[in-house]
Scaffold this active site. Structure first.
Site, PDB file in Angstrom:
ATOM      1  N   ASP A 162      70.908  51.491  40.606  1.00 12.20           N
ATOM      2  CA  ASP A 162      72.249  51.403  40.041  1.00 12.20           C
ATOM      3  C   ASP A 162      72.971  50.130  40.464  1.00 12.20           C
ATOM      4  OD1 ASP A 162      72.200  52.507  42.645  1.00 12.20           O
ATOM      5  OD2 ASP A 162      74.203  53.338  42.416  1.00 12.20           O
ATOM      6  N   GLU A 172      72.713  55.278  44.152  1.00 16.14           N
ATOM      7  CA  GLU A 172      72.885  55.126  45.606  1.00 16.14           C
ATOM      8  C   GLU A 172      74.319  54.755  45.940  1.00 16.14           C
ATOM      9  OE1 GLU A 172      73.442  53.348  49.385  1.00 16.14           O
ATOM     10  OE2 GLU A 172      73.456  52.147  47.542  1.00 16.14           O
TER      11      GLU A 172
END
Length: 396
Positions: free
Chosen positions: A75, A132
């Site tokens: 991400d 994350e």
């Protein structure tokens, strides 16, 4: 040919993968195009990836009882890129400013290297993990969906702008901090600015609380222990002549032990209650437990250091200090022993260096083959460990 030599041959492809991901960043929990791109690249290698954790991707390579999982986060951050790179982000307000594009590219490289091996002494699971950067994080979702079934050890790597390219290391034990959050809502009584005696000024009360919170670490923890209490936002008031009835503070707490974590939470709650009461106000504390500390196990970390020295030279494996950053790789380590490495990606010849989460953050792409080789060789070494030392037996 050595694994490093094979990884260096992959350098153009590693750069291509990384730059495509950098141009097309996606935020936590909505990495749909990133997921599809990873699947496409893995299928082109002849692999059979599967979707897991909503926007994650998992693929197994090899067979056998022994299992090692390697994780890369996929991400990006809610940040507007300010670089002049020709491959800068094409998604306004979203940027890979922490190196996750490099992590994903390196794990794709690991897949390519493993596919080209004739056989493995077990199986290696590649985990392309979403989210994350946003609590509760993607690791817990993957674990709940069974990503660690049949896995004995875990391995991760994070690019570090604090270290020059060609250096890497890890902490034996706690490497990252417990990363918690808090919101304190102070309730006073509003009124006219000319008549303070008829009101309870939430700004004054909250300001005293902000100042007093700075003593929590210095007067509640042992001086041998590290901790951080940071108030990040202070929101109150609506006009110059109105006494604010409410103030809202938000912040973060960083610690390395469960005891210190609980102590700081308790002290924040006590100070909020007593300071506001002394001023005839009240407070509500919402304390959020964030990612726990990454704790590296000794055997796995020693093995990783040996691989680092073998691949990059005797002086490449250097000691590093614990980091106050948070990292949800820690959740995997609650189930399996393993280690989380920091790989240098700072170009020593660059004119300017920017830290992670900066709108001009970049990484030295010469680091990518090193990371790919280290992850591959360390995972192969992990497969050779007696599988009886696995799961919670090896977690300290």
């Amino acid at each position: 040919m050595s694994i490093l030599a094979k990884s260096q041959q992959l350098h153009p492809k590693l750069v291509s993968w990384r730059r495509h991901l950098h141009q097309n960043p996606e935020l936590s929990f909505v990495e749909y195009e990133t997921q599809q791109y990873i699947i496409q690249e893995l299928e082109a290698m002849g692999l059979r990836p599967r979707r897991l954790g909503d926007t994650g991707v998992v693929v197994d390579i090899g067979q056998g009882e022994g299992g090692v999982a390697i994780r890369a986060d996929i991400d990006a951050l809610p940040l507007t890129e300010e670089s002049n790179h020709p491959f800068k982000s094409q998604n306004p307000g979203v940027m890979h400013a922490c190196g996750h594009d490099g992590h994903t590219a390196m794990l794709l490289g690991v897949a390519k290297l493993l596919v080209d091996l004739e056989s493995l002494p077990g199986h290696i699971r590649l985990m392309f993990q979403p989210a994350e950067e946003k609590i509760p994080g993607g690791a817990k979702k993957l674990i709940a969906d069974g990503v660690l079934d049949g896995i004995d050890r875990v391995l991760g790597l994070h690019l570090s702008s604090d270290l020059p390219t060609g250096k890497a290391g890890a902490v034996f034990g706690a490497q990252t901090a417990n990363a918690d959050t808090f919101t304190i809502t102070v309730e006073g009584r509003g009124g006219h600015g000319s008549q303070p005696e008829l009101a309870v000024d939430a700004i004054v009360v909250a300001a005293e609380l902000v100042t007093t919170l700075q003593t929590v670490v210095s007067r509640s923890l042992s001086p041998r222990n590290a901790g951080v209490v940071t108030v990040g936002t202070f929101n109150a008031g609506s006009n110059f002549n109105i006494i604010a009835p409410r103030a809202v503070l938000t912040g973060t707490v960083r610690t390395f032990t469960d005891e210190d974590r609980s102590t700081i939470k308790q002290r924040i709650e006590e100070l909020a209650e007593n300071i506001t009461r002394a001023h005839r106000a009240s407070a509500a504390v919402d304390y959020g437990w964030g990612y726990p500390s990454v704790v590296n196990t000794t055997t796995e970390t020693e093995m990783a250091y040996a691989v680092i020295r073998r691949i990059m030279g005797e002086g490449a494996g250097i000691p590093i200090q614990p980091l106050m950053a948070g990292e949800d790789f820690s959740y995997y380590q609650h189930h399996c022993p393993g280690t989380f490495l920091m790989l240098g990606c700072r170009n020593p010849e660059a004119d300017a260096q920017y830290p992670h989460h900066h709108p001009q953050f970049t990484l030295d792409e010469e680091a990518l083959p090193f990371g790919t080789a280290i992850l591959t060789e360390t995972a192969l070494e992990f497969l050779l460990i007696n599988p009886s030392r696995s799961r919670k037996e090896g977690v300290s």
